[in-house]
Design an enzyme around this catalytic site. Structure first.
Site, PDB file in Angstrom:
ATOM      1  N   ASP A 114       0.856  -1.188   0.000  1.00 29.51           N
ATOM      2  CA  ASP A 114       0.000   0.000   0.000  1.00 29.51           C
ATOM      3  C   ASP A 114       0.895   1.241   0.000  1.00 29.51           C
ATOM      4  O   ASP A 114       1.688   1.433   0.925  1.00 29.51           O
ATOM      5  CB  ASP A 114      -0.882  -0.046   1.264  1.00 29.51           C
ATOM      6  CG  ASP A 114      -2.006   0.973   1.204  1.00 29.51           C
ATOM      7  OD1 ASP A 114      -1.995   1.819   0.290  1.00 29.51           O
ATOM      8  OD2 ASP A 114      -2.894   0.924   2.075  1.00 29.51           O
ATOM      9  N   ASP A 205      -2.882   2.459  -5.984  1.00 27.54           N
ATOM     10  CA  ASP A 205      -1.818   2.452  -4.969  1.00 27.54           C
ATOM     11  C   ASP A 205      -1.784   1.193  -4.096  1.00 27.54           C
ATOM     12  O   ASP A 205      -1.118   1.174  -3.082  1.00 27.54           O
ATOM     13  CB  ASP A 205      -1.941   3.690  -4.076  1.00 27.54           C
ATOM     14  CG  ASP A 205      -3.201   3.665  -3.230  1.00 27.54           C
ATOM     15  OD1 ASP A 205      -4.191   3.072  -3.680  1.00 27.54           O
ATOM     16  OD2 ASP A 205      -3.180   4.229  -2.125  1.00 27.54           O
ATOM     17  N   GLU A 206      -2.531   0.171  -4.472  1.00 31.32           N
ATOM     18  CA  GLU A 206      -2.564  -1.048  -3.653  1.00 31.32           C
ATOM     19  C   GLU A 206      -2.451  -2.280  -4.528  1.00 31.32           C
ATOM     20  O   GLU A 206      -2.980  -2.296  -5.640  1.00 31.32           O
ATOM     21  CB  GLU A 206      -3.909  -1.151  -2.923  1.00 31.32           C
ATOM     22  CG  GLU A 206      -3.956  -0.483  -1.575  1.00 31.32           C
ATOM     23  CD  GLU A 206      -5.305  -0.712  -0.920  1.00 31.32           C
ATOM     24  OE1 GLU A 206      -5.584  -1.874  -0.571  1.00 31.32           O
ATOM     25  OE2 GLU A 206      -6.064   0.250  -0.771  1.00 31.32           O
ATOM     26  N   CYS A 531     -38.186 -18.946 -51.558  1.00 35.61           N
ATOM     27  CA  CYS A 531     -38.357 -19.140 -50.114  1.00 35.61           C
ATOM     28  C   CYS A 531     -38.474 -20.621 -49.789  1.00 35.61           C
ATOM     29  O   CYS A 531     -39.306 -21.323 -50.364  1.00 35.61           O
ATOM     30  CB  CYS A 531     -39.587 -18.403 -49.587  1.00 35.61           C
ATOM     31  SG  CYS A 531     -39.873 -18.733 -47.841  1.00 35.61           S
ATOM     32  N   CYS A 534     -42.221 -21.389 -48.068  1.00 36.06           N
ATOM     33  CA  CYS A 534     -43.481 -21.405 -48.798  1.00 36.06           C
ATOM     34  C   CYS A 534     -43.306 -21.434 -50.316  1.00 36.06           C
ATOM     35  O   CYS A 534     -44.279 -21.511 -51.053  1.00 36.06           O
ATOM     36  CB  CYS A 534     -44.330 -20.207 -48.398  1.00 36.06           C
ATOM     37  SG  CYS A 534     -43.603 -18.639 -48.884  1.00 36.06           S
ATOM     38  N   HIS A 549     -40.895 -10.549 -45.744  1.00 34.17           N
ATOM     39  CA  HIS A 549     -41.296 -11.944 -45.876  1.00 34.17           C
ATOM     40  C   HIS A 549     -40.735 -12.790 -44.726  1.00 34.17           C
ATOM     41  O   HIS A 549     -41.427 -13.640 -44.160  1.00 34.17           O
ATOM     42  CB  HIS A 549     -40.804 -12.492 -47.223  1.00 34.17           C
ATOM     43  CG  HIS A 549     -41.440 -13.802 -47.589  1.00 34.17           C
ATOM     44  ND1 HIS A 549     -42.741 -13.901 -48.055  1.00 34.17           N
ATOM     45  CD2 HIS A 549     -40.974 -15.070 -47.530  1.00 34.17           C
ATOM     46  CE1 HIS A 549     -43.037 -15.173 -48.279  1.00 34.17           C
ATOM     47  NE2 HIS A 549     -41.975 -15.906 -47.963  1.00 34.17           N
ATOM     48  N   HIS A 553     -42.860 -14.906 -41.766  1.00 35.02           N
ATOM     49  CA  HIS A 553     -42.736 -16.292 -41.316  1.00 35.02           C
ATOM     50  C   HIS A 553     -42.427 -16.375 -39.835  1.00 35.02           C
ATOM     51  O   HIS A 553     -42.891 -17.273 -39.134  1.00 35.02           O
ATOM     52  CB  HIS A 553     -41.645 -17.012 -42.126  1.00 35.02           C
ATOM     53  CG  HIS A 553     -42.117 -17.446 -43.475  1.00 35.02           C
ATOM     54  ND1 HIS A 553     -43.263 -18.194 -43.656  1.00 35.02           N
ATOM     55  CD2 HIS A 553     -41.606 -17.228 -44.729  1.00 35.02           C
ATOM     56  CE1 HIS A 553     -43.433 -18.418 -44.966  1.00 35.02           C
ATOM     57  NE2 HIS A 553     -42.441 -17.845 -45.618  1.00 35.02           N
TER      58      HIS A 553
END
Length: 614
Positions: A114, A205-206, A531, A534, A549, A553
DNA sequence: GGGTCAGCTCCAA
DNA sequence: TTCCATTGGAGCTGACCC
């Protein structure tokens, strides 16, 4: 300090007490290195006189009142424990003590280093004329650290500058310069690295170093390593530091404070020595036990030393949560971290700014813009995207409020942050504020994390699962039936769009979401044309149409899932869909109510945070 | 009813 | 005249989900 504590517990009404300052507890009236011989009563009186009547003071009194209430509640609970309860809890405590004792590891040597009054020492190094004069780094509002000359007057870190001035009229103020401190901190870390390449920096500082290996290699003791390391730090920086050497980190930290400044303390790796050391150690010296916990342990259980923690372990098990009780018992045994601490990933990132209290909403908005910009820049620097945004407010009366919301997607742009932060703030208006802060948490662990959830309902997962083959039949046969309810259709579509909107490029979400979308597109469009679900034909240039599209879906998939659940639960679909949207932006699961407990004084009492509930 | 998540507050360094 | 900034974590409540 002991005197004031006794006084505080005996005087219940502050104003009627002959010495009201004695019951005004602050963090900076607690003992700190270099403050021996300070007229503590004078310091406490000055602090009280300077604070009395302020909004800050009123808030401290409120907090004090909550704490007293909590202590009373815990005392009641303690008094209501039956002999059989105590006996049972003693068994629980004994078992836990035995289990913890079995984990004791005396094979490691830890060093906690420290730096002495670090910021102040660095400033003195760069301006030697400050040497020997009382000096503090900070401002009239707040002091970051004070040198040892100033500490003699009771001036210390976390104390407002104007109070420090009253305590020490000749106090010199130096503004903080983090660049300078970081430079010197880096120099010290180069030294630490020579002793433990995996050292852990606790702050500028540590640091904690596991020096087991270096002790063996050099054939020297921990104490000798400490001396050598401190010497090397001095050579590298011109600054002094203090060290603690012990079998674990918790004890090493305590030890480094014992011979401050420019000294060290070694606690041998021996159980008897540890227990002797611990027996008289005040609980406040332990990292993790602060002002509030100390107060509770003293006033409810009469626990003052670490040894008391063991002796009262049955009561601690009775009234505290499992983890809290375990922590207290392990402290009583002098146990602490012995394994190398695991590398901790960042959990949140935030910034906040204090200003003079105001109700000016335009000013709030301006601050919000600045904070969002800063936060966004910080996040970008670290490549972070978060999905929980927390707005922190401190009202003119020092009451702290936080309001959070969790989004469906990860964000990092200042635009997105500002958009959500503004909504959170708007709900709090009108209000007089002195601080606004923004915190982002729940980060995507990796760049791809935001698409990694296998259970997430995306078209990609939908297609990958192969369900589309089965469901495409439904598309052709029963699609119109499914969408007979137009309102439902619009809501479903809305959900799917918002799902995409949350990850769209404009929200500066990571490229991975784009990548996923591209993957979806590739998977959905056979030969980049037809697609898969479909059979609809759409050329690659019809980007928007293709997107619509896809959404269609996805909506359809959601709709069918919802329908099947609806049948199962026999709950009207419409209601559930509406409640899902009701929460507005980014409610996560979208159905939680905003709490406004503090406003009405209905917030959870402090004692809820420690006391075990039946 | 238990598990989980979000929201909230507080504590500590 | 004036009481910081930042981060992590504990633990509670309420709501939802299974």
């Amino acid at each position: 300090m002991a005197k004031t504590e006794e006084a505080s517990s005996s005087s219940s009404i502050v104003d009627s007490a002959p010495r009201p300052w004695e019951s005004y507890h602050t963090v900076y009236t607690n003992a700190k290195a270099g403050m021996d011989g300070v007229d503590k009563e004078k310091v406490q009186r000055v602090v009280y006189e300077m604070s009395k009547g302020s909004k800050y003071f009123e808030n401290e009194e409120r907090k004090e009142a909550y704490m007293k209430q909590k202590i009373e509640n815990m005392r009641d609970q303690l008094a209501n424990l039956k002999t059989t309860d105590i006996s049972n809890y003693q068994k629980v405590a004994d078992k836990r003590i035995a289990e913890l004792e079995a984990t004791r590891d005396l094979s490691r040597i830890w060093l906690h280093v420290d730096m002495d009054a670090f910021y102040a020492a660095v400033e003195t190094l760069s301006n030697p004329s400050l040497k020997g004069k009382p000096m503090a780094v900070g401002s009239m509002s707040m002091i970051s650290t004070a040198n040892y000359e100033a500490r003699k007057f009771g001036v210390r870190a976390a104390m407002p500058g104007f109070i420090a001035c009253k305590l020490c009229p000749d106090l010199i103020f130096v503004p903080t310069d983090f660049k300078k401190y970081t430079y010197y901190s880096d120099l010290t870390r180069k030294v630490y690295h020579e002793y433990d390449p995996n050292f852990t920096a606790a702050s500028l500082d540590e640091a904690y170093l596991d020096i087991t290996k270096v002790c063996k290699e050099k054939g020297i003791t921990g104490g000798e390593v400490g001396e050598e390391l401190r010497e090397n730090v001095y050579k590298a920086t011109g600054l002094t530091c203090s060290a603690g050497i012990a079998p674990n980190r918790l004890l090493a930290k305590v030890c480094s404070d014992i011979n401050k400044p420019n000294g060290q303390f070694v606690l041998p790796n021996d159980r008897a020595a540890i227990m002797t050391f611990i027996s008289s150690l005040p609980i406040r010296k332990i990292g993790g036990i602060g002002k509030v916990t100390e107060h509770i342990l003293k006033d409810v259980f009469e626990i003052k030393t670490c040894e008391d923690l063991l002796q009262k372990s049955s009561f601690l098990c009775a009234l505290f949560s499992h983890s809290s009780a375990e922590f207290f018992i392990s402290v009583g045994l002098g146990l602490g971290g012995t394994d190398p601490p695991s590398v901790r990933s960042r959990k949140s990132i935030s910034n906040e700014r204090t200003f003079s209290a105001t109700k000016n909403e335009a000013f709030f908005n301006q601050k919000l813009v600045e904070l969002a910009d800063m936060l966004s820049a910080d996040m970008e620097k670290e490549g972070l995207h978060g999905r929980t945004l927390t707005l922190k407010l401190k009202t003119a009366s020092f009451e702290v409020r936080t309001r959070a919301l969790s989004l469906q997607s990860y964000i990092c742009s200042s635009k997105d942050i500002l958009k959500h932060a503004s909504k959170l703030l708007k709900a709090e208006l009108p209000v007089s504020l002195r601080l606004i802060g923004l915190r982002m948490s729940h980060f995507n662990e990796e760049k791809s994390a935001n698409v990694s959830d296998p259970t997430q309902r995306t078209i990609l997962n939908f297609i990958k699962s192969g369900d589309f083959n089965k469901e495409s039949v439904d598309v052709n046969n029963g699609l119109h039936d499914a969408y007979n309810d137009e309102e439902t259709l619009s809501q479903v579509t809305e959900i799917s769009c918002s799902d995409y909107n949350e990850t769209e490029p404009s929200s500066s979400s990571s490229s991975s979401s784009n990548h996923e979308k591209n993957q979806e597109q590739e998977l959905m469009w056979v030969d980049d044309y037809k697609c898969l679900i479909c059979g609809l034909e759409l050329p690659p240039s019809f980007l928007e149409e293709r997107q619509e599209h896809s959404d269609f879906h996805f909506a359809q998939k959601l709709q069918q899932e919802e329908k099947s659940r609806q049948i199962y639960r026999n709950i009207p679909l419409k209601h559930r869909m509406m409640s899902g949207k009701d929460g507005g932006v980014g409610q996560g699961k979208g159905k939680k109510k905003q709490k406004h407990s503090v406003k009405n004084g209905n917030h959870i009492p402090i004692d809820a945070f420690f006391t075990k509930r039946s």
